[in-house]
Design an enzyme around this catalytic site. Structure first.
Site, PDB file in Angstrom:
ATOM      1  N   THR A 185       0.877  -1.178   0.000  1.00 53.47           N
ATOM      2  CA  THR A 185       0.000   0.000   0.000  1.00 53.47           C
ATOM      3  C   THR A 185       0.909   1.221   0.000  1.00 53.47           C
ATOM      4  O   THR A 185       2.044   1.165   0.486  1.00 53.47           O
ATOM      5  CB  THR A 185      -0.892   0.057   1.248  1.00 53.47           C
ATOM      6  N   TRP A 444     -20.567  14.858  11.582  1.00 50.95           N
ATOM      7  CA  TRP A 444     -19.652  14.627  10.475  1.00 50.95           C
ATOM      8  C   TRP A 444     -20.092  15.314   9.190  1.00 50.95           C
ATOM      9  O   TRP A 444     -21.275  15.268   8.821  1.00 50.95           O
ATOM     10  CB  TRP A 444     -19.544  13.121  10.197  1.00 50.95           C
TER      11      TRP A 444
HETATM   12  P1  ADP Z   1      -3.388   3.191  -1.332  1.00 47.49           P
HETATM   13  O1  ADP Z   1      -3.335   4.071  -2.516  1.00 47.49           O
HETATM   14  O2  ADP Z   1      -3.332   3.973  -0.056  1.00 47.49           O
HETATM   15  O3  ADP Z   1      -2.527   1.986  -1.398  1.00 47.49           O
HETATM   16  P2  ADP Z   1      -5.705   1.876  -2.255  1.00 47.49           P
HETATM   17  O4  ADP Z   1      -5.315   2.099  -3.669  1.00 47.49           O
HETATM   18  O5  ADP Z   1      -5.802   0.558  -1.724  1.00 47.49           O
HETATM   19  O6  ADP Z   1      -4.802   2.652  -1.294  1.00 47.49           O
HETATM   20  O7  ADP Z   1      -6.983   2.740  -2.004  1.00 47.49           O
HETATM   21  C1  ADP Z   1      -7.996   2.388  -1.122  1.00 47.49           C
HETATM   22  C2  ADP Z   1      -8.811   3.558  -0.689  1.00 47.49           C
HETATM   23  O8  ADP Z   1      -9.180   4.395  -1.791  1.00 47.49           O
HETATM   24  C3  ADP Z   1     -10.130   3.165  -0.082  1.00 47.49           C
HETATM   25  O9  ADP Z   1      -9.987   2.748   1.241  1.00 47.49           O
HETATM   26  C4  ADP Z   1     -10.940   4.434  -0.229  1.00 47.49           C
HETATM   27  O10 ADP Z   1     -10.638   5.371   0.788  1.00 47.49           O
HETATM   28  C5  ADP Z   1     -10.450   4.999  -1.525  1.00 47.49           C
HETATM   29  N1  ADP Z   1     -11.392   4.659  -2.596  1.00 47.49           N
HETATM   30  C6  ADP Z   1     -11.312   3.646  -3.472  1.00 47.49           C
HETATM   31  N2  ADP Z   1     -12.363   3.682  -4.315  1.00 47.49           N
HETATM   32  C7  ADP Z   1     -13.140   4.731  -3.956  1.00 47.49           C
HETATM   33  C8  ADP Z   1     -14.370   5.281  -4.426  1.00 47.49           C
HETATM   34  N3  ADP Z   1     -15.009   4.781  -5.486  1.00 47.49           N
HETATM   35  N4  ADP Z   1     -14.870   6.352  -3.778  1.00 47.49           N
HETATM   36  C9  ADP Z   1     -14.231   6.881  -2.718  1.00 47.49           C
HETATM   37  N5  ADP Z   1     -13.061   6.414  -2.238  1.00 47.49           N
HETATM   38  C10 ADP Z   1     -12.529   5.354  -2.847  1.00 47.49           C
END
Ligand code: ADP
Length: 543
Positions: A185, A444
């Protein structure tokens, strides 16, 4: 009494066997640095994956060893995916957009033995290779004539390694629980954490993504994954497409380039694509400027960040259905998809506009719940906000080589770090990341909803909302905007635009303008950076 069914392991090798026999003639088209339009078939791809397996075998690797990749979406990356996983090694995909020190950390943490990289990333790697002493070789994924200059003895040329090898190789029998790929991540706080996928989890996730209300990929499709293979396995498309027999079109280093994407769509007859919102903003801007059409494209899957309604509505004008999806690295990544577009007639235009922006319902295989601070489950009433937790066979149970996992505050459930509401029929609205939540007077405010509404303003190119300290309310929202080219909206104009689109008390107290939005390595707005930039900011009434 057990059933009397064969116990065949669910492995990625079964995808190779199936696709080679059944869809062997289907095409894979790639843009690479050494060929602007490389094309071959699945049959040729898997034959070359076996050639590469012979290379890996000669290196004397042990089962479970990590082979890293730092590469764009293209055919050599696909060969490396299959060759490493089906040989019993782990394909560790590295995001080249990470800071160099993060790349050093994850290469060393993963104990990568070899790293396969696109020539584009050699300048990056050349500067850090000495800090990764355990790496035995750096393989540059190109032909001899396109190799960068280097004096290092541990640098190799992909095509030179491949050419003497036979394409005969017996894939080993593997247990379905063994690891096949690893993705860290991006770690906006602390060090990146490794998510280790298994053959079984990958195969089950593949089945699920193929479902009609998920990605709905079939043999008639031409798929353009704009989601990178260096992050969460391009949302599983490199596995789902060969299973379905869909033609694959891979944009190489042109992922964010609107004109190239439009050309690929039109010339290759792309019917389906997947990507994060920023990619679509680039494509739409290009279509607006050029007047070009994208008539073969029928649908796109958008996720990774919230997709603004304005993006969906603009795609409507091109006859493209936008499917919103949510997931994360720890979920392989697919968790929910919004299938409201499949039954538009059920809704009025206003209802549909509201319906389509949520992230949809959990796909089969993913269980969800929302809880309060005491881990008590909250109702699915579309109103209660809670910490979103998930469980399922393609959801991470622990991080690689990390003993303590704060992601499992409640045993058996993975804490996503997102805050959500769920409607009575299971439609999930992500309101925030837990750490981005704005609390005004104890209530919120969903920064995502405010951002979505603000992005709809024609003079706004990108918008973000952060909470700033307020004497009376504890925190109030501050809207931060990147203006559309040549535009100069006033804060009052933007606030007036939001009136009626979101709850009155959610309207930000002030608007600040910046030239460029900070993004994370996976294209998300980097709120930590914004909070730093505006650390000393005071709302006007309080100055
Ligand atoms: P990182 O970039 O931190 O490794 P990820 O690519 O795994 O993380 O991203 C996951 C996060 O992205 C989710 O927990 C959420 O907060 C956000 N996310 C993913 N898809 C959506 C969506 N359609 N709408 C809002 N937030 C999203």
């Amino acid at each position: 009494m057990n059933g009397l069914m064969m116990d065949i392991p669910l492995t990625i090798t079964s995808i190779v066997r199936h696709a080679e026999r059944v869809h062997g003639h289907k095409e894979i088209v790639s843009i690479t640095r050494d060929n602007p339009r490389h094309r071959y078939t699945y049959r040729e791809c898997f034959a070359r994956a076996r050639q590469l397996a012979n290379v890996l075998q000669a290196w004397g690797l042990d089962r479970g060893d990590r082979i890293a990749t730092l590469a764009w979406n293209d055919y050599r990356h696909l060969e490396t995916y299959y060759s490493s996983a089906c040989s019993g090694y782990v394909c560790h995909t590295i995001n080249p957009r990470l800071f160099p020190e993060q790349i050093v950390y994850i290469v060393n943490h993963a104990e990568d033995r070899y790293v396969f990289l696109d020539p584009d990333f050699w300048p990056l790697i050349e500067g850090i290779a000495d800090q990764c002493p355990a790496v035995e070789g750096w393989v540059i994924m190109t032909t001899r004539e396109h190799m960068p200059e280097s004096d290092r003895a541990d640098v190799m040329c992909y095509e030179d390694l491949m050419s003497p090898q036979s394409d005969v190789f017996e894939w080993p029998d593997l247990d379905e629980q063994v690891a096949c790929s690893l993705c860290y991540t991006s770690g906006t706080t602390g060090n990146p954490k490794g998510v280790l996928y298994s053959h079984r989890s990958t195969v089950l996730h593949t089945y699920a993504t193929l479902m009609p209300d998920a990605m709905n990929i079939s043999s008639g499709d031409v798929m353009l994954p704009i989601v990178p293979m260096f992050h969460v396995n391009a949302w599983g498309n490199p596995y789902a497409c060969p299973v379905a027999g869909a033609k694959l079109v891979m944009p190489g280093n042109k992922m964010g380039d609107g004109p190239t994407l439009a050309t690929l769509i039109n010339e290759e007859g792309v019917t389906l694509s997947a990507g994060v919102p920023t990619v679509w903003l680039n494509l739409l801007a290009h279509l607006r400027e050029s007047g070009e059409r994208i008539d073969t494209l029928t649908r796109i899957v958008v996720g990774g960040s919230a997709c603004p309604l304005s993006v969906m509505e603009e795609f409507d004008t091109y006859g493209v259905d936008t499917r919103h999806a949510w997931g994360m690295t720890e979920m392989s990544p697919l968790g929910t998809t919004n299938h409201a577009g499949g039954h538009r007639a059920l809704y009025s235009p206003e209802q549909f506009a509201e319906m389509r922006t949520n992230v949809g319902t959990p796909i089969w295989g993913v269980e969800i719940k929302i809880t309060d601070d005491d881990n008590q489950e909250l109702p699915w009433d579309g109103k209660a906000f809670g910490a979103l937790k998930v469980r399922g066979p393609w959801i991470c149970s622990d991080y690689f080589k990390l003993d303590v996992s704060d992601a499992h505050a409640e045993p058996g459930w993975f804490e996503t770090g997102d805050v959500a509401t769920v409607s009575p029929d299971g439609f999930v609205s992500i309101t925030d990341r837990t750490k981005d939540v704005i609390k005004s007077g104890g209530e919120w405010i969903s920064s995502i909803e405010v951002e979505n509404a603000a992005t709809g303003h024609p003079k706004v190119s990108e918008a973000a909302v952060i909470g700033r300290i307020h004497e009376k309310w504890g925190e109030r929202p501050l809207l931060i905007v990147v203006r559309a080219p040549g535009e100069d909206p006033s804060p009052e104009e933007l606030k007036a635009y939001l009136d009626g689109k979101i709850a009155k008390w959610w309207i930000p107290d002030d608007v600040q303008f910046i030239d460029e939005m900070p993004h994370t390595a996976t294209g998300k707005i980097q709120k930590t950076a914004l909070r730093e930039t505006f650390a000393d900011y005071c709302f006007p009434a309080q100055q």
